[in-house]
Design a protein around this motif. Structure first.
Motif, PDB file in Angstrom:
ATOM      1  N   VAL A  46      38.859  31.745  42.928  1.00 40.34           N
ATOM      2  CA  VAL A  46      40.020  32.377  42.293  1.00 40.34           C
ATOM      3  C   VAL A  46      39.641  32.963  40.941  1.00 40.34           C
ATOM      4  O   VAL A  46      39.988  34.111  40.618  1.00 40.34           O
ATOM      5  N   HIS A  47      38.911  32.218  40.167  1.00 37.66           N
ATOM      6  CA  HIS A  47      38.544  32.706  38.844  1.00 37.66           C
ATOM      7  C   HIS A  47      37.556  33.868  38.922  1.00 37.66           C
ATOM      8  O   HIS A  47      37.575  34.757  38.063  1.00 37.66           O
ATOM      9  N   ALA A  48      36.704  33.887  39.952  1.00 33.88           N
ATOM     10  CA  ALA A  48      35.789  35.009  40.139  1.00 33.88           C
ATOM     11  C   ALA A  48      36.563  36.283  40.451  1.00 33.88           C
ATOM     12  O   ALA A  48      36.277  37.361  39.896  1.00 33.88           O
ATOM     13  N   PHE A  49      37.553  36.190  41.322  1.00 34.78           N
ATOM     14  CA  PHE A  49      38.368  37.363  41.657  1.00 34.78           C
ATOM     15  C   PHE A  49      39.210  37.804  40.458  1.00 34.78           C
ATOM     16  O   PHE A  49      39.376  39.001  40.202  1.00 34.78           O
ATOM     17  N   GLU A  50      39.772  36.852  39.734  1.00 32.31           N
ATOM     18  CA  GLU A  50      40.562  37.202  38.552  1.00 32.31           C
ATOM     19  C   GLU A  50      39.697  37.919  37.515  1.00 32.31           C
ATOM     20  O   GLU A  50      40.135  38.895  36.887  1.00 32.31           O
ATOM     21  N   GLN A  51      38.450  37.459  37.349  1.00 37.45           N
ATOM     22  CA  GLN A  51      37.553  38.111  36.407  1.00 37.45           C
ATOM     23  C   GLN A  51      37.203  39.521  36.875  1.00 37.45           C
ATOM     24  O   GLN A  51      37.113  40.450  36.064  1.00 37.45           O
ATOM     25  N   ALA A  52      37.045  39.690  38.194  1.00 39.72           N
ATOM     26  CA  ALA A  52      36.751  41.017  38.739  1.00 39.72           C
ATOM     27  C   ALA A  52      37.898  41.982  38.457  1.00 39.72           C
ATOM     28  O   ALA A  52      37.677  43.151  38.106  1.00 39.72           O
ATOM     29  N   LEU A  53      39.133  41.506  38.606  1.00 42.33           N
ATOM     30  CA  LEU A  53      40.280  42.358  38.301  1.00 42.33           C
ATOM     31  C   LEU A  53      40.303  42.729  36.828  1.00 42.33           C
ATOM     32  O   LEU A  53      40.557  43.888  36.472  1.00 42.33           O
ATOM     33  N   ARG A  54      40.020  41.757  35.981  1.00 41.49           N
ATOM     34  CA  ARG A  54      39.996  42.045  34.541  1.00 41.49           C
ATOM     35  C   ARG A  54      38.896  43.048  34.201  1.00 41.49           C
ATOM     36  O   ARG A  54      39.104  43.962  33.394  1.00 41.49           O
ATOM     37  N   ASP A  55      37.734  42.892  34.829  1.00 39.77           N
ATOM     38  CA  ASP A  55      36.627  43.807  34.565  1.00 39.77           C
ATOM     39  C   ASP A  55      36.963  45.236  34.988  1.00 39.77           C
ATOM     40  O   ASP A  55      36.462  46.197  34.392  1.00 39.77           O
ATOM     41  N   SER A  56      37.779  45.378  36.017  1.00 40.01           N
ATOM     42  CA  SER A  56      38.168  46.714  36.470  1.00 40.01           C
ATOM     43  C   SER A  56      39.370  47.261  35.707  1.00 40.01           C
ATOM     44  O   SER A  56      39.822  48.371  35.974  1.00 40.01           O
ATOM     45  N   GLY A  57      39.906  46.455  34.779  1.00 44.27           N
ATOM     46  CA  GLY A  57      41.046  46.904  33.984  1.00 44.27           C
ATOM     47  C   GLY A  57      42.392  46.605  34.606  1.00 44.27           C
ATOM     48  O   GLY A  57      43.426  46.928  34.026  1.00 44.27           O
ATOM     49  N   ILE A  58      42.397  45.994  35.796  1.00 41.69           N
ATOM     50  CA  ILE A  58      43.650  45.693  36.486  1.00 41.69           C
ATOM     51  C   ILE A  58      44.271  44.435  35.888  1.00 41.69           C
ATOM     52  O   ILE A  58      43.633  43.381  35.827  1.00 41.69           O
ATOM     53  N   GLN A  59      45.500  44.551  35.447  1.00 40.28           N
ATOM     54  CA  GLN A  59      46.209  43.413  34.874  1.00 40.28           C
ATOM     55  C   GLN A  59      47.295  42.884  35.809  1.00 40.28           C
ATOM     56  O   GLN A  59      48.068  42.016  35.436  1.00 40.28           O
ATOM     57  N   ALA A  60      47.342  43.412  37.012  1.00 41.13           N
ATOM     58  CA  ALA A  60      48.361  43.011  37.990  1.00 41.13           C
ATOM     59  C   ALA A  60      48.050  41.610  38.530  1.00 41.13           C
ATOM     60  O   ALA A  60      46.900  41.168  38.503  1.00 41.13           O
ATOM     61  N   PRO A  61      49.059  40.912  39.018  1.00 40.84           N
ATOM     62  CA  PRO A  61      48.829  39.576  39.585  1.00 40.84           C
ATOM     63  C   PRO A  61      48.001  39.628  40.858  1.00 40.84           C
ATOM     64  O   PRO A  61      48.035  40.618  41.603  1.00 40.84           O
ATOM     65  N   LEU A  62      47.269  38.557  41.107  1.00 37.39           N
ATOM     66  CA  LEU A  62      46.429  38.427  42.294  1.00 37.39           C
ATOM     67  C   LEU A  62      47.073  37.439  43.260  1.00 37.39           C
ATOM     68  O   LEU A  62      47.492  36.353  42.866  1.00 37.39           O
ATOM     69  N   TYR A  63      47.148  37.827  44.527  1.00 38.88           N
ATOM     70  CA  TYR A  63      47.685  36.953  45.569  1.00 38.88           C
ATOM     71  C   TYR A  63      46.677  36.814  46.688  1.00 38.88           C
ATOM     72  O   TYR A  63      45.830  37.683  46.913  1.00 38.88           O
ATOM     73  N   PHE A  64      46.782  35.708  47.416  1.00 42.40           N
ATOM     74  CA  PHE A  64      45.935  35.477  48.574  1.00 42.40           C
ATOM     75  C   PHE A  64      46.817  35.341  49.811  1.00 42.40           C
ATOM     76  O   PHE A  64      47.896  34.752  49.749  1.00 42.40           O
ATOM     77  N   THR A  65      46.347  35.862  50.935  1.00 41.48           N
ATOM     78  CA  THR A  65      47.120  35.748  52.172  1.00 41.48           C
ATOM     79  C   THR A  65      46.849  34.392  52.811  1.00 41.48           C
ATOM     80  O   THR A  65      45.740  33.861  52.748  1.00 41.48           O
ATOM     81  N   GLN A  66      47.893  33.846  53.416  1.00 44.60           N
ATOM     82  CA  GLN A  66      47.748  32.563  54.096  1.00 44.60           C
ATOM     83  C   GLN A  66      48.051  32.738  55.574  1.00 44.60           C
ATOM     84  O   GLN A  66      48.417  33.825  56.035  1.00 44.60           O
ATOM     85  N   ASN A  67      47.882  31.647  56.320  1.00 43.68           N
ATOM     86  CA  ASN A  67      47.834  31.785  57.768  1.00 43.68           C
ATOM     87  C   ASN A  67      49.179  31.851  58.479  1.00 43.68           C
ATOM     88  O   ASN A  67      49.235  31.735  59.702  1.00 43.68           O
TER      89      ASN A  67
END
Length: 516
Positions: free
Chosen positions: A213-234
Motif C-alpha cells: 500500500v505504501h509503495a503504491f501511495e508513494q508512486a501516486l505522490r511521485d506522479s503528482g496524483i493526490q487522489a485517493p487510492l482504492y483496491f478492488t476486492q473479491n
C-alpha cells in the motif's frame, strides 16, 4: 465544474491493463506487460494512461487497483509474516487444533503457532466457557517470546456475538502492545475452521499489505496524483488503502471479479455468463444483478479451505500465452505469461502458443505472420476446435438451471473464442479487451454481514435490521458515502436443524465512493 477522471488498473499474469474513465465514458485504455515485481507494471500503466488520455495529475479523482500481490504471496509461499492463531473454545474443539488441515509448506512459511483458550459460544450466543484473562495473558507472553507479531483470534460461533473476540484481543493487546490482531468475525462466515483459516491468512499478509500500500501511495505522490487510492476486492467492490492494510485477504480473486463487473457495465447486461480470457487463464463466472455470483461452499486458497466471500468462478489454463503441443494435442495450462511478446513464434521466439495459432488462423494481426506460415491448416483447426471444447465445458459447468443466458466474452485472449460457446451466441462489448480495468474503475464500496440469530431472543425484523445496520457501518468504514448506501442483497435462511428457532442472515450493502 469539470468532472474528475478515474483510473482503473488491473494486474494480470501477462498484462497490466488500465482504463481512464470520465463519468460513464471510457476515454482511453492501454495494455502493458506485467513486470516481475508487479508494481513496476502498475507504475508504467499509470504513466501511459495519463499520457494517452492527455490529462494532468490534478484531473484524477481516484485510482483503483486490482493486484495479484497477495494471491501470489500465498500461492508461492513468500513474503508471509510469522503468525499465531488463538482460538477461544475450550473445553470444546480440542480434537481439531488451529491450521490442522493446512499444507505443511504453508505452515512452515508462516512459522505457524496455534493456541487453544477458554471462551467461545454456542450457536444461540450462550458462552461455552468464560474468558480466562490470565490464560490469554500467558498465551500473549508466549507468542511475544517467539517474536511473532501477527495474531489471528477466532472463537466458536463468533459471528453471532463478535465482541467476544474483541474482548480477548483487548486482553492480548494489554499483555503484548506490539501485536497486530485480526479478528475472524471481521472476515469469515459461520464455520469455525474455514473462518479461522481465512483470518490466519489475512494475518500473515498484513506486513506485506503495509509495504504494498505504501509503495503504491508513494508512486501516486511521485506522479503528482493526490487522489485517493482504492483496491478492488473479491465481491466486485472497493476498499480504501487503509482498509486493505487491515484486510488484504479480501483482494484474493479480485481479478476475475473486476472482469465480470466490467463486462456487466460495458454490455448493459445484469444476468449473464462471463468468459474472461486473459494471457494465462480463462475465468468463467455468472453475473447476478450485475455482480458476480458468490460461491456457496468453502473455497480453496493456496491449499487452505476458507469461507469468506469469493466469486463462483471456474478457471482453466487457457489464455493468449498458453503453450500448445501436438501428439498428443494439448493447450495449457502452462503459459509464457509476461514473456509472450519475447518467446512466442510470431515475436521471434521458439515457443508455440495460442496467440501463434490465432495469427495463423487470421484471427489476429500481431507480430510476424510469416513466422507461423509453416503451421498446417489441419493443425490450426484442431487446436481451435480443442479450445472451443475447453470453453464449452467450463460454461456448461457454470449453469445452475436449464434457462439459457447470454455469454459475454472479454479479455485480450477473447480472439480465441468462437461466435458461439456451448451453443450460446457470444457478445463482445466495446472495450472488451480491458473489461477488468473498467470493472476496477466503476467499482463501488460494500459491507457485508453473515450472522446466525436466535429468534427466541430477538424478532426476525430486529435481526434483519441489526444485520442491515452492521452491513451499512462496514461499508462506510471501507470508504462509502453514507448518503449513497443501498442494501442490495438480503438472505434469511431458517436453520431447522438447530434448536431455538435459529436463522442465518446475510446482508450486503453497497455505496458510491466518498470523495474528499
Amino acid at each position: 465544474m469539470q468532472v474528475k477522471v478515474r483510473i482503473g488498473i488491473d494486474v494480470g499474469g501477462t498484462n497490466t491493463d488500465a482504463a481512464l474513465m470520465r463519468g460513464n465514458e471510457v476515454v482511453c485504455w492501454i495494455k502493458t506487460p506485467t513486470t516481475q515485481d508487479v508494481t513496476g507494471g502498475v507504475l508504467s500503466a499509470l504513466e501511459q494512461i495519463m499520457t494517452e488520455g492527455q490529462i494532468s495529475a490534478a484531473e484524477v479523482g481516484a485510482v483503483m487497483i486490482g493486484t495479484t500481490h497477495f494471491t501470489n504471496a500465498v500461492v508461492q509461499r513468500r513474503d508471509l509474516a510469522p503468525t499465531a492463531v488463538v482460538r477461544l473454545g475450550l473445553p470444546a474443539t480440542q480434537s481439531l487444533p488451529p491450521m490442522i488441515d493446512w499444507p505443511d509448506d504453508l505452515k512452515a512459511a508462516i512459522q505457524a503457532q496455534g493456541y487453544l483458550a477458554h471462551g467461545g459460544l454456542e450457536f444461540d450466543g450462550r458462552n461455552i466457557s468464560e474468558l480466562d484473562e490470565a490464560e490469554l495473558t500467558g498465551i500473549a507472553q508466549d507468542i511475544k517470546s517467539k517474536n511473532i507479531r501477527q495474531i489471528a483470534v477466532s472463537a466458536v460461533f463468533s459471528p453471532i456475538r463478535p465482541e467476544i473476540e474483541a474482548e480477548a484481543a483487548a486482553v492480548i493487546t494489554r499483555a503484548y502492545p506490539e501485536a497486530v490482531i485480526t479478528l475472524s468475525s471481521d472476515i469469515g462466515r459461520t464455520g469455525l475452521l474455514e473462518r479461522e483459516s481465512a483470518a490466519a491468512l489475512n494475518a500473515s499478509l498484513r506486513d506485506l499489505s503495509h509495504t504494498i500500500v505504501h509503495a503504491f501511495e508513494q508512486a501516486l505522490r511521485d506522479s503528482g496524483i493526490q487522489a485517493p487510492l482504492y483496491f478492488t476486492q473479491n465481491d466486485g467492490t472497493l476498499m480504501s488503502a487503509e482498509f486493505v492494510e487491515q484486510y488484504p485477504v479480501l483482494t484474493i480473486a479480485s481479478g476475475p471479479t473486476n472482469s465480470m463487473r466490467g463486462a456487466a457495465f460495458l454490455s448493459g447486461l445484469r444476468e449473464a455468463i462471463v468468459v474472461d480470457i486473459g494471457g494465462t487463464t480463462a475465468d468463467v463466472g455468472m453475473l447476478h444483478a450485475g455482480f458476480p455470483r458468490e460461491a456457496s461452499i468453502a473455497v480453496d486458497v493456496g491449499g487452505v479451505r476458507t469461507n469468506f466471500r469469493m466469486p463462483d468462478v471456474i478457471s482453466i489454463g487457457l489464455g493468449g500465452g498458453s503453450l500448445v503441443t501436438f501428439d498428443p494435442l494439448a493447450v495449457g495450462p502452462r503459459s509464457l505469461g509476461y514473456r509472450l511478446s519475447e518467446d512466442s513464434l510470431v515475436f521471434g521466439g521458439q515457443t508455440l502458443t495460442t496467440t501463434d495459432i490465432a495469427v495463423a488462423a487470421g484471427l489476429a494481426e500481431i507480430g510476424d505472420r510469416e513466422k507461423v506460415a509453416h503451421l498446417g491448416a489441419a493443425q490450426v483447426e484442431a487446436v481451435l476446435a480443442h479450445i472451443q471444447v475447453m470453453l464449452a465445458d467450463a460454461v456448461d459447468r457454470m449453469f445452475l438451471s436449464p434457462e439459457p443466458v447470454p455469454v459475454i466474452v472479454v479479455g485480450g485472449g477473447s480472439i480465441l473464442a468462437a461466435s458461439e460457446v456451448a451453443g450460446l451466441p457470444t457478445i463482445k462489448p466495446p472495450h472488451y479487451q480491458v473489461a477488468n480495468a473498467v470493472g476496477a474503475a466503476i467499482a463501488q464500496i460494500s459491507g457485508e454481514v453473515d450472522r446466525v440469530y436466535s429468534l427466541s431472543k430477538v424478532s426476525r425484523e430486529d435481526a434483519l435490521n441489526d444485520a442491515r445496520g452492521e452491513a451499512t457501518r462496514r461499508a462506510v468504514a471501507a470508504g462509502a458515502d453514507p448518503a449513497s448506501i443501498e442494501i442490495v442483497d438480503v438472505e434469511d435462511v431458517p436453520l431447522a436443524y438447530l434448536p431455538g428457532n435459529a436463522t442465518r442472515v446475510r446482508v450486503k450493502a453497497v455505496g458510491g465512493l466518498r470523495y474528499a
